[in-house]
Scaffold this active site. Structure first.
Site, PDB file in Angstrom:
ATOM      1  CE  LYS A  52     127.653 122.305  80.222  1.00 31.98           C
ATOM      2  NZ  LYS A  52     127.720 121.100  79.391  1.00 31.98           N
ATOM      3  CG  PHE A  62     118.923 113.961  80.350  1.00 27.42           C
ATOM      4  CD1 PHE A  62     118.353 112.739  80.694  1.00 27.42           C
ATOM      5  CD2 PHE A  62     120.276 114.148  80.589  1.00 27.42           C
ATOM      6  CE1 PHE A  62     119.117 111.733  81.260  1.00 27.42           C
ATOM      7  CE2 PHE A  62     121.053 113.142  81.138  1.00 27.42           C
ATOM      8  CZ  PHE A  62     120.468 111.930  81.473  1.00 27.42           C
ATOM      9  CD  GLN A  63     121.375 113.577  84.647  1.00 31.80           C
ATOM     10  OE1 GLN A  63     122.260 114.414  84.533  1.00 31.80           O
ATOM     11  NE2 GLN A  63     121.618 112.340  85.063  1.00 31.80           N
ATOM     12  CD  GLU A 123     124.590 112.542  93.588  1.00 34.30           C
ATOM     13  OE1 GLU A 123     124.060 111.511  94.048  1.00 34.30           O
ATOM     14  OE2 GLU A 123     124.873 112.678  92.367  1.00 34.30           O
ATOM     15  CG  MET A 159     114.457 103.324 118.655  1.00 34.83           C
ATOM     16  SD  MET A 159     114.825 103.109 120.413  1.00 34.83           S
ATOM     17  CE  MET A 159     116.057 104.394 120.674  1.00 34.83           C
TER      18      MET A 159
END
Lengths: 163, 565
Positions: free
Chosen positions: B166, B116-117, B54, B475
């Site tokens: 949802k 959940f999630q 993502e 760097m």
């Protein structure tokens, strides 16, 4: 230097977190913050007391104005503002000193709102110095608990911060 | 397109809203709570690019936005999907890039129950978004999406997040898309104050050592033409920040390159000796200003910016002008004559001659100098969009490529996000398939999102990845060399992967280049192939970015780090 900001915000969930989060993230210190709904139920007013010089005040004001939910920010100057704070003191007391405490309450135009055999709760409203003064006088009796609301403020006269 | 009051699910309404906003592409990754939306996407005309992480969706959306000026869109599921977007959102916030990030959320009835999630993504992203929303009623969905796109793309652009439980995607709505946005707390100022503009014009005509210091705001407001006209009219030299690259032609005689930590000596000297600094769409970042008290201390400062909070935030400003850079510059052009700068321009020309950007070209017989590769890219495809990761290669790309057009240099400026460039290049190439898009990358940065090789192969997005492979986190190694006595603690990553085989494993073209003579043919082969291509340039391992101003020093206290033969 302390500044009192009157901040009109959308009355939505999460707005307080946005405002408080902005202060935390940018390292500005809030002395007190009160919030409640206004005459328009879709708008809340926050009264925020912030410490800092003029540059800090300018940045705080600008950063507040950047928040989408902030409608208006006004810096309230002491000379054209009425300010109040409320405090509740739970003081140890019994029959031996109850009348002495009641005299102090009278002098400060405070109110006793609860009395028990060994304590009483006193409500006082006023500016910061008044609340500090009564606190000084009550302390020798034994303050078991106290709570202060933080400052609320409105501009004097017909003109408000939203006009 | 659906009629104004058709009854539909929230998921369908979501697609309709995207149509109304002109969204043609979104970058995302599905998940359980997004199933209704993904089902609608399946039959929509919106192109969905499936990334492999993502974070890449957010960066790709940003690359798309930076290449086009349109708002980039990304989509991730609840919980870990949403939190994986965080770095990309923060990156867009720091560089003021218009983006709308949509996240799935657990059903409203489960919010707050550690379902959940579940992640409180609106809480998490509050400090790194311009604004965010949790949709609590499907009826609010069209208004919120309309507002999200409006907020993201107007005023000072930035990311907006919309969290979609949802049940919002399955509930029914009588769809109606609002025509107007009404936000009483939000009305950006576009028109600058004319009095202030006239004051600025008077200062310009009075001054003898002017410098224009321009940033990403010039690009986001589309003010490049006005900036060029102004510089030519008043005869002022121009320096652009990292995010401002391309805002002024890199091959113009008035151009001085980048200022600051790895800026040119002449840009830094010019700022320090300027008597007037005209700052346009910049925020006086510490990588530019160095020690703030010594920055442009002889100059009066005019600051043009759309965000009032940027005025005098870091540097005290004499003439602030709040508004859109394009609007203000076009009005400033009407009111100002030229500065008294001919002697000044001669002095700068002298500095340019005395202190040019340079590297030890004679060493380029065998070992490849990274700067040489950038010069070759510039020669082979001067019109390319260059996207970079973060590190030494990023600075070389800023120093040695001449960007002549806005939106041709895309880089993570404010946040300095390793792993940014490759997915951002994907977004840029999807947006501008007509352009050669090259991700100038370090071997360290590339490994932060190398899984996106799968994305470019599956979707046939012919991005060219040019890895400047020095076997180090370059760097950090450079700082260790200079400030920590070459104690290379955890910066050597030599032989960690065979990049050519990696490219081939994904089905892309892989080319390894170990000699200078192979650099140009490899670039030409990559462009001609039309395929996703990775070029593994084995470069000199201890080359430094020079010049360099140590952190906290004044910008004219410059270290020269050129290696001797």
């Amino acid at each position: 230097m302390r500044h009192t900001l009157s901040v009109l915000v959308e009355n939505r969930h999460g707005v307080l977190a946005r405002v408080a989060g902005m202060f935390a993230r940018r390292g500005y210190n809030i002395d007190s913050l009160t919030v409640g709904v206004t005459e328009d139920p879709t708008i809340s007013r926050m009264t925020i007391v912030v410490r800092g010089d003029d540059e800090v005040l300018e940045q705080v004001t600008k950063q507040l104005n950047k928040l989408i939910d902030v409608i208006r920010v006004s810096d309230l100057k002491a000379e054209d503002t009425v300010e109040r704070e409320m405090a509740l003191f739970k003081v140890s007391s019994d029959v031996s000193n109850r009348s002495e405490i009641m005299q102090i309450v009278d002098i400060f135009r405070a109110r006793i709102i609860d009395v028990a055999p060994k304590s009483m709760i006193i409500e006082v409203t006023g500016d910061e110095t008044k609340i500090e003064a009564i606190e000084q006088l009550l302390r020798p009796f034994g303050i078991k608990e106290m709570v202060r609301t933080g400052k609320v403020a409105l501009r004097r006269g017909a003109k408000g911060v939203s006009s | 397109m659906t009629g104004p009051t058709e009854r539909m699910t929230g998921a369908r309404a979501f697609i309709e809203c995207l149509y109304r906003e002109g969204v043609d592409t979104i970058f995302g990754y599905p998940g359980g709570v997004l199933l209704p939306i993904y089902d609608e996407l399946y039959s929509s005309n919106i192109r969905h690019i499936l990334v492999r992480h993502e974070q890449a969706a957010a960066h790709a959306a940003e690359g798309y936005a930076r290449a086009t000026g349109k708002t980039g869109v990304c989509l991730a599921t609840s919980g870990p999907g949403a939190t994986n977007l965080v770095t990309g959102i923060a990156n867009a916030y720091m560089d003021s890039i218009p983006m709308v990030a949509f996240t799935g959320q657990v059903p409203s009835s489960l919010i707050g129950n550690d379902a959940f999630q579940e992640a409180n993504i609106t809480g998490i992203t509050m400090p790194i978004t311009k604004h965010n929303y949790l949709v609590q009623d499907v009826k609010e969905l069209p208004r919120i999406i309309k507002e999200a796109f409006h907020i993201a793309s107007t005023g000072r652009p930035g990311p907006v997040l919309v969290d979609l439980p949802k049940d919002i995607t399955t509930d029914l709505i009588d769809f109606h898309y609002p025509e107007k946005v009404e936000l009483r707390g939000y009305s950006p100022t576009y028109q600058g104050n004319l009095q202030q503009i006239k004051k600025a014009a008077a200062e310009i005509e009075k001054c003898s050592n002017p410098v224009i210091y321009a940033g990403g705001g010039v690009i986001s407001s589309g003010a490049a033409t006005e900036l060029k006209k102004l510089a030519e009219k008043i005869r002022a030299p121009v320096t652009t920040t990292l995010t401002g690259m391309g805002g002024f032609p890199g091959d113009h005689p008035l151009f001085m390159g980048m200022p600051g930590m790895h800026g040119t000596k002449y840009a830094n000297y010019a700022i320090q000796e300027a008597d007037l600094l005209i700052a346009v769409g910049v925020r006086f970042d510490d990588r530019v200003t160095g020690k703030i008290k010594s920055f442009a201390s002889n100059a009066k400062i005019i600051h043009i910016d759309i965000d009032p909070a940027e005025i005098s935030k870091n540097v005290k400003v004499d003439i602030p002008i709040v508004g859109d850079a394009k609007w203000i510059l076009s009005h400033l052009l009407k009111h100002t004559g030229k500065a008294q700068s001919e002697e000044w321009l001669e002095k700068i020309a002298g500095w340019k001659e005395q202190y040019p950007l340079h590297y030890l070209e004679s060493a380029c017989r065998d070992d490849i100098k990274p700067q040489y590769i950038i010069e070759q890219i510039n020669e082979v495809c001067p019109d390319a969009i260059i996207v970079t990761e973060v590190g030494q290669h990023q600075m070389w790309a800023a120093q040695y490529f001449k960007y002549t057009e806005p939106r041709t240099f895309i880089s993570s400026g404010g946040l300095g996000t390793m792993g940014y460039g490759f997915p951002a290049a994907i977004g840029a190439k999807v947006a501008r398939p007509d352009k050669v898009v090259i991700d100038v990358s370090g071997d360290g940065s590339f490994q932060m999102n190398s899984q996106e090789m799968a994305t470019i192969v599956q979707n046939n997005i012919p991005v060219i990845i040019a890895i400047f492979n020095n076997g180090f986190l370059g760097m950090v190694r450079q700082w260790q060399e200079i400030f920590y006595g070459k104690r290379y603690s955890s910066t050597c990553i030599r032989d960690s992967v065979d990049f050519v085989k990696l490219a081939e494993a994904y089905g892309a073209l892989g080319i390894r280049v170990t000699k200078c003579s192979e650099v140009r043919p490899a670039l030409e082969k990559a462009i001609a192939s039309g395929r996703p291509t990775l070029i593994d340039f084995i470069v000199e391992c201890e080359e430094n970015v020079s010049p360099m101003v140590p952190a906290g020093a004044a910008i004219n206290e410059i270290l020269d780090l050129e290696r001797k033969e």
